[in-house]
Design an enzyme around this catalytic site. Structure first.
Site, short mmCIF file in Angstrom:
data_model
loop_
_atom_site.label_atom_id
_atom_site.label_comp_id
_atom_site.label_asym_id
_atom_site.label_seq_id
_atom_site.Cartn_x
_atom_site.Cartn_y
_atom_site.Cartn_z
N THR A 14 95.94 19.70 110.16
CA THR A 14 94.87 19.46 111.13
C THR A 14 94.37 20.77 111.68
OG1 THR A 14 94.23 18.27 113.14
CG2 THR A 14 96.44 19.22 113.11
N ASP A 75 95.30 10.51 110.47
CA ASP A 75 93.92 10.06 110.64
C ASP A 75 93.98 8.97 111.69
OD1 ASP A 75 91.24 10.64 109.71
OD2 ASP A 75 91.14 8.52 109.22
N ASP A 164 90.63 9.94 125.27
CA ASP A 164 91.67 9.68 126.26
C ASP A 164 91.14 9.29 127.64
OD1 ASP A 164 93.58 10.10 124.36
OD2 ASP A 164 94.31 12.01 125.15
N ARG A 190 100.04 7.65 118.22
CA ARG A 190 100.64 8.67 117.37
C ARG A 190 102.15 8.69 117.55
NH1 ARG A 190 97.22 12.11 118.66
NH2 ARG A 190 95.74 11.42 117.08
#
Length: 203
Positions: A14, A75, A164, A190
């Site tokens: 990433t 992803d 968020d 996550r």
């Protein structure tokens, strides 16, 4: 049978500083060093699939082939029920501008579409995360994580990244952006995927 990770260094595929920081915090207790794609000057491959799994596989395998290291790719995105689960896999695309990603713009766009839809509140939504751990020989392991919540407007909080500030998990009174990193990492999509990855490849 799942393949176990037996190294002490993992590449996280990433260029997103927020995602990389989360992964460093999650892997820290395992004593596994985390290196990011940007640190190794890796290019971001085109994400041409229409699923989280497909795009995570593209990123993980491209990074692993380029470096010879096991590579972990994520992803993720937000699905808003009243918008037929959009933006979903296109969450980051909704934030794209000529100058980079603008998630404030993306959240405002999502809110405008919700208002236009006439859907009653609460606006239910779900954060989804897919993790793919790929090895240089082409093998991979896949896990998925989820957290359900509601879309909050106006936005609240200063921490976190992406969507968020509008996401309030079920059972919480705060958005992800009002939580500490540790609080969010304990319940996030996550973190859910990461726990499943630990059980599958690291135990």
């Amino acid at each position: 049978m799942s393949r176990k990770f037996d190294g002490d260094r993992i590449l996280v595929a990433t260029h997103n500083a927020g995602k990389l920081e989360e992964m460093q915090e999650l892997f820290g207790p395992l004593g596994i060093a985390v290196v990011g794609a940007k640190e190794l000057n890796l290019e971001e491959p085109d994400e041409t699939e229409d699923t989280f799994i497909g795009n995570a596989r593209i990123k993980a395998h491209a990074a692993s082939r380029a470096t010879g290291l096991p590579a972990l790719a994520d992803d993720s995105g937000i699905q808003v029920a009243a918008l037929d689960n959009a933006p979903g896999v296109y969450t980051a695309d909704w934030a794209e501008t000529p100058d980079g990603r603008d998630f404030l713009m993306a959240m405002e766009k999502t809110h405008a579409l919700l208002e236009k839809s006439g859907a009653p509140q609460p606006w239910n939504c779900r954060f989804c995360a897919t993790l793919v751990l790929a090895w240089p020989d082409g093998h991979d392991e896949v896990v998925e994580g989820f957290v359900d919540g509601t879309f909050q407007w106006p936005m609240r909080g200063e921490t976190g990244h992406g969507y968020d500030p509008i996401f309030q998990p079920i059972g919480e009174t705060r958005t992800f952006a009002e939580m500490t990193h540790d609080e969010k990492n304990a319940i996030s999509h996550r973190a859910d995927a990461f726990k499943k990855l630990l059980a599958k490849c690291f135990d």
